[in-house]
Design an enzyme around this catalytic site. Structure first.
Site, PDB file in Angstrom:
ATOM      1  N   GLU A  62       0.826  -1.211   0.000  1.00  0.00           N
ATOM      2  CA  GLU A  62       0.000   0.000   0.000  1.00  0.00           C
ATOM      3  C   GLU A  62       0.860   1.260   0.000  1.00  0.00           C
ATOM      4  OE1 GLU A  62      -3.036  -0.072  -0.612  1.00  0.00           O
ATOM      5  OE2 GLU A  62      -3.882  -1.959   0.118  1.00  0.00           O
ATOM      6  N   ARG A  88       0.858   3.791  -3.235  1.00  0.00           N
ATOM      7  CA  ARG A  88       0.227   5.100  -2.991  1.00  0.00           C
ATOM      8  C   ARG A  88       1.265   6.188  -2.737  1.00  0.00           C
ATOM      9  NH1 ARG A  88      -5.578   3.746  -0.124  1.00  0.00           N
ATOM     10  NH2 ARG A  88      -5.528   1.529  -0.486  1.00  0.00           N
ATOM     11  N   ASP A 135      -4.994  -9.939  -8.274  1.00  0.00           N
ATOM     12  CA  ASP A 135      -5.291  -9.035  -9.396  1.00  0.00           C
ATOM     13  C   ASP A 135      -4.090  -8.345 -10.036  1.00  0.00           C
ATOM     14  OD1 ASP A 135      -5.025  -7.627  -7.004  1.00  0.00           O
ATOM     15  OD2 ASP A 135      -6.808  -6.387  -7.245  1.00  0.00           O
ATOM     16  N   GLU A 173     -11.712   0.673 -10.446  1.00  0.00           N
ATOM     17  CA  GLU A 173     -11.364  -0.237 -11.549  1.00  0.00           C
ATOM     18  C   GLU A 173     -12.220  -0.063 -12.806  1.00  0.00           C
ATOM     19  OE1 GLU A 173     -11.643  -1.196  -8.339  1.00  0.00           O
ATOM     20  OE2 GLU A 173      -9.498  -1.421  -7.931  1.00  0.00           O
ATOM     21  N   THR A 206      -0.579   0.715 -10.284  1.00  0.00           N
ATOM     22  CA  THR A 206      -1.906   0.188  -9.934  1.00  0.00           C
ATOM     23  C   THR A 206      -2.712   1.145  -9.062  1.00  0.00           C
ATOM     24  OG1 THR A 206      -3.086  -1.804  -9.235  1.00  0.00           O
ATOM     25  CG2 THR A 206      -1.186  -1.141  -7.890  1.00  0.00           C
TER      26      THR A 206
HETATM   27  C1  DMJ Z   1      -6.149   0.540  -5.009  1.00  0.00           C
HETATM   28  O1  DMJ Z   1      -5.363   0.729  -3.904  1.00  0.00           O
HETATM   29  C2  DMJ Z   1      -5.377  -0.083  -6.129  1.00  0.00           C
HETATM   30  O2  DMJ Z   1      -6.034   0.121  -7.325  1.00  0.00           O
HETATM   31  C3  DMJ Z   1      -5.161  -1.558  -5.916  1.00  0.00           C
HETATM   32  O3  DMJ Z   1      -4.548  -2.154  -7.011  1.00  0.00           O
HETATM   33  C4  DMJ Z   1      -6.477  -2.242  -5.669  1.00  0.00           C
HETATM   34  N1  DMJ Z   1      -7.218  -1.631  -4.611  1.00  0.00           N
HETATM   35  C5  DMJ Z   1      -7.378  -0.194  -4.624  1.00  0.00           C
HETATM   36  C6  DMJ Z   1      -8.543   0.307  -5.416  1.00  0.00           C
HETATM   37  O4  DMJ Z   1      -9.623  -0.493  -5.471  1.00  0.00           O
END
Ligand code: DMJ
Length: 642
Positions: A273, A277, A406, A541, A630
Site C-alpha cells: 500500500e 500510494r 489481481d 477499476e 496500480t
Molecule cells: C487501489 O489501492 C489499487 O487500485 C489496488 O490495485 C487495488 N485496490 C485499490 C482500489 O480499489
C-alpha cells in the site's frame, strides 16, 4: 440501575364458542369450515380453488420484491460488519448528511443520453422489465427519435431496465450515430471534465477541513482515520491535482509535503500500500513537476521500505516499521499475498533508474524471477499466497483475478511496457495467464450472456467476480494497443460491458464489491448480489478500464457510461459538508447507508481516471509515454536508448 424482568411473550386467553379454550375453538372452526366446503357445488369449489391458485402464483411472482425489502431492513446490521480493506470498521451512519438527491447542474440533458440512467425506473426485477416494455409502447416522443438512438434502445433490456448494447445498427443509423457522437463529443469536452474537477474540489474541501495531513477523511463524522499517519490522501492526490490543473490546491499540498511530511516515524506500514500510494504518488508527481522535493521524499520512503526484503526467501514481508527499519509478516501467518509482492515493481524499478542505485530494482526483480520459476500455477494463473520463509505458493488450487492476485497480472504487462517491451519472460507469463483466464475462468451469464471472470477452487468453478477484476478490460486493451493479439481487445470490450452492467443494474447505479452471475438457463437476471457484498468503496477499476477503452477505441459510449457513474457517485455518496463516502448498500437508493470513509484512491484514482476519460487531449498522459501504476500514478515508459 435494576434490570427489568425479561418478558419474551404475551399470553392471551381466548373464549371459544362454548366457553372452551383456544384448542376447542380451533377445532370448532375447522369443523364448521369443512361443513361449509361440503355444502358448495363442484363449480363453486373449482372457482375457489382456481382463485387460490392464482393468488399463489402472484405471491411467487412478487417474492423477490418481498425478500428485497426484508434484506434492506437487515442491511444496517450486517454490511457494516464487512470490510475487505483491513482498515478499521466504521459504523453505518445517518443518511441525511448525504447531499439531497436534487438534480445537479447537468451539462447534458438526460434525454440526450441513451436511456440507461433513470433512477425512477429502478426497482425490483419483474416490475422493471414490465415498466420498460410499457414505456416503449406508449412513448410517442420515442417515435421522433433518430434512427441511431432508437436502435440503441432496442438492445437487450436487462432486468433493471438498462440497455445492453447489441450491435445491429444499419448504415444510415451509423451515420446518424456519428453525427450525434460528434455533437456529444464537443459537449463532453467542455463540461464533463469540469464536473469532475468540481467533484474533486468537493472531496478536497472535506479533506482539508476535517482531516488535513491525516490519512483518510471520515466525511460524515467530520473527522479522520489514521492508517499509517503519513497524509495518505494528500500524497495520493498530488498528481491528480496537477493533471486537473488545480494549482492552488496543489501548492498548499506541496507546502505540507515540504514542511510536515516526515517518514522518520515509529509506524508499521504495509509494503504494498505504501509503495503504490506513497512511493508511486511521489515519483509521478516528480515526473510531472520536475520538482526535486518529490524525488527526495520518494528516495526517503523507498529506502525505508527496503528491510521488507530481508526474509529467508527474499519474498518480502507485508509490513515494515519505517522508523525502526524492522519488517515482519502479519501476526497470524508468514505468508504474503501474491498481488502484494508482485505489484511493487514499477515503482522500485523507477526509483533505481532515477537514483542510479540498483538495489531497489534488484530486490523486486528477484521476486518476479522466483514467481516465474515456481510450480503450482494453472496455465499461468497463480495462487493467492506465497510464503516468506520457503518462497513457495501456499493455499494452492485457488485461482482468482480478484483480491490478492489481481495486480500480479497487471504488473506483468506494465513492467514489460515500462522497460520498452524487451523483457520476454514477463510477456510470456502475461500471455500465458490470459490464455489461462480464457480456459479456466471465463464464462457467460444467463439470460443476457454477459462475459465474466469467475474463480476456481480445487477444480470447482464459482461464478463470483470482485469489482477489483474490472481492471482487466483496461489492461487487456492496453496490451492489444501494444501489439498483443487483437482478440484481447475483443475480450476487453465484452468484459467492459459486464463491468458497466455491475453498475447499471443496481438501484443506485453503483457497483457492489462482489457479484455472482447466474449461469443456469431460464434465470431471470444475470447478476445477483449477496447481502454481505453490497458495499461500494468508491473504487476505481471500472472507470479505469473505461478510460483505456475510450482512449484506445474512441467509442463515445464509454464516456457516457463514465458520466452515469459520476452522477451516481454524486447522488448517493456525496456528503454535503464536504467529501464523498463509501456506502453499505448499493441496492437501496433510499438508504445507501454511508460507511463514513473516503478512501484515498477515490482522489488518487477514481476521479483522475474520470477526468482523463472526459478530457480529449491525447497528450494528457499519453499511453505511449506513460504507464500507470496500480494506484493510477503515471510513470514514464523508459526511452529505448536506455
Ligand atoms: C487501489 O489501492 C489499487 O487500485 C489496488 O490495485 C487495488 N485496490 C485499490 C482500489 O480499489
Amino acid at each position: 440501575m435494576q434490570a427489568l424482568p425479561r418478558q419474551d411473550y404475551v399470553s392471551l386467553s381466548l373464549p371459544g364458542p362454548a366457553g372452551g379454550g383456544y384448542n376447542n375453538s380451533k377445532q370448532w372452526r375447522r369443523q364448521s369450515c369443512w361443513r361449509k366446503w361440503k355444502q358448495l357445488s363442484s363449480l363453486q369449489r373449482s372457482l375457489i380453488l382456481f382463485i387460490l391458485m392464482l393468488l399463489f402464483i402472484c405471491g411467487l411472482a412478487v417474492y423477490p420484491t418481498v425478500t428485497e425489502h426484508l434484506r434492506a431492513l437487515c442491511m444496517g446490521l450486517t454490511d457494516g460488519e464487512h470490510n475487505t480493506d483491513n482498515h478499521s470498521i466504521q459504523k453505518p451512519a445517518i443518511p441525511h448528511v448525504l447531499e439531497e438527491p436534487v438534480k445537479q447542474e447537468q451539462p447534458l440533458l438526460p434525454e440526450k443520453l441513451p436511456q440507461r440512467h433513470q433512477y425512477n425506473k429502478r426497482g425490483p426485477p419483474l416490475l422493471q422489465n414490465h415498466s420498460k416494455k410499457k414505456e416503449n409502447s406508449s412513448d410517442t416522443a420515442a417515435a421522433g427519435k433518430k434512427d441511431g438512438e432508437r436502435k440503441r434502445e432496442e438492445g437487450v433490456i436487462s432486468w433493471r431496465g438498462s440497455v445492453i448494447d447489441t450491435d445491429q445498427t444499419t448504415e444510415g443509423a451509423k451515420d446518424a450515430k456519428k453525427e450525434d457522437s460528434a455533437k456529444l463529443s464537443k459537449e463532453i469536452e467542455t463540461s464533463w471534465p469540469k464536473a469532475v474537477q468540481e467533484a474533486f474540489k468537493h472531496a478536497w474541501k472535506g479533506y482539508k477541513e476535517f482531516s488535513w495531513g491525516h490519512d483518510e477523511l471520515r466525511p460524515v463524522s467530520k473527522s479522520y482515520n489514521e492508517w499509517f499517519g503519513l497524509g495518505l490522501t494528500l500524497i495520493d492526490s498530488l498528481d491528480t491535482m496537477w493533471i486537473m490543473g488545480l494549482s492552488e490546491e496543489f501548492e498548499e499540498a506541496k507546502a505540507w509535503v515540504a514542511t510536515e511530511l516526515s517518514f522518520n516515524k515509529n509506524v508499521d506500514v504495509n509494503l504494498f500500500e505504501s509503495t503504490i500510494r506513497i512511493l508511486g504518488g511521489l515519483l509521478s508527481t516528480y515526473h510531472l513537476t520536475k520538482d526535486e522535493l518529490f524525488l527526495d521524499k520518494a528516495k526517503d520512503i523507498g529506502s525505508r521500505l527496503m528491510p521488507a526484503f530481508n526474509t529467508p526467501s527474499k519474498i518480502p514481508y507485508s509490513d515494515v516499521n519505517i522508523g525502526k527499519g524492522i519488517a515482519h509478516p502479519p501476526r497470524w501467518t508468514s505468508d504474503s499475498t501474491v498481488a502484494e509482492v508482485a505489484s511493487i515493481q514499477l515503482e522500485f524499478r523507477e526509483l533505481s533508474r532515477l537514483t542510479q542505485e540498483p538495489q531497489y530494482q534488484n530486490v523486486v526483480a528477484e521476486v518476479m524471477d522466483k514467481i516465474h520459476k515456481l510450480g503450482g500455477k494453472l496455465d499461468g494463473l497463480v495462487p493467492m499466497f506465497i510464503n516468506t520463509n520457503n518462497g513457495q505458493f501456499t493455499h494452492q488450487g485457488i485461482f482468482t483475478l480478484g483480491a490478492r492476485a489481481d495486480s500480479y497480472y497487471e504488473y506483468l504487462l506494465k513492467q514489460w511496457i515500462q522497460g520498452g517491451k524487451k523483457e520476454e519472460g514477463l510477456l510470456q507469463d502475461y500471455l500465458q495467464a490470459i490464455e489461462g483466464v480464457k480456459k479456466n475462468l471465463l464464462q457467460k451469464s444467463s439470460p443476457n450472456g454477459l462475459t465474466f471472470v469467475g474463480e476456481l477452487s480445487h477444480g470447482q468453478f464459482s461464478p463470483k467476480m470482485d469489482h477489483l477484476v474490472c481492471f482487466l478490460p483496461g489492461t487487456l486493451a492496453l496490451g492489444a494497443h501494444n501489439g498483443l493479439p487483437a482478440d484481447h481487445m475483443d475480450l476487453a470490450k465484452e468484459l467492459m460491458q459486464t463491468c458497466y452492467q455491475m453498475y447499471a443494474q443496481m438501484e443506485t447505479g453503483l457497483s457492489p464489491e462482489i457479484v455472482h452471475f447466474n449461469m443456469h438457463q431460464g434465470s431471470i437476471r444475470d447478476i445477483d448480489v449477496k447481502l454481505a457484498d453490497r458495499h461500494n468503496l468508491l473504487r476505481p477499476e471500472t472507470v479505469e478500464s473505461l478510460f483505456y477503452l475510450y482512449r484506445l477505441t474512441k467509442d463515445q459510449k464509454y464516456r457516457e457510461w463514465g458520466w452515469e457513474i459520476l452522477q451516481s457517485f454524486n447522488k448517493f455518496t456525496k456528503v454535503s459538508s464536504g467529501g464523498y463516502t463509501s456506502i453499505n448498500n448499493v441496492r437501496d437508493p433510499d438508504y445507501p447507508s454511508p460507511r463514513d470513509k473516503m478512501e484515498s484512491f477515490f482522489l488518487g484514482e477514481t476521479l483522475k481516471y474520470l477526468y482523463l476519460l472526459f478530457s480529449d487531449d491525447p497528450d494528457l498522459i499519453s499511453l505511449d509515454k506513460y504507464v500507470f501504476n496500480t494506484e493510477a500514478h503515471p510513470l514514464p515508459i523508459w526511452p529505448s536508448t536506455e
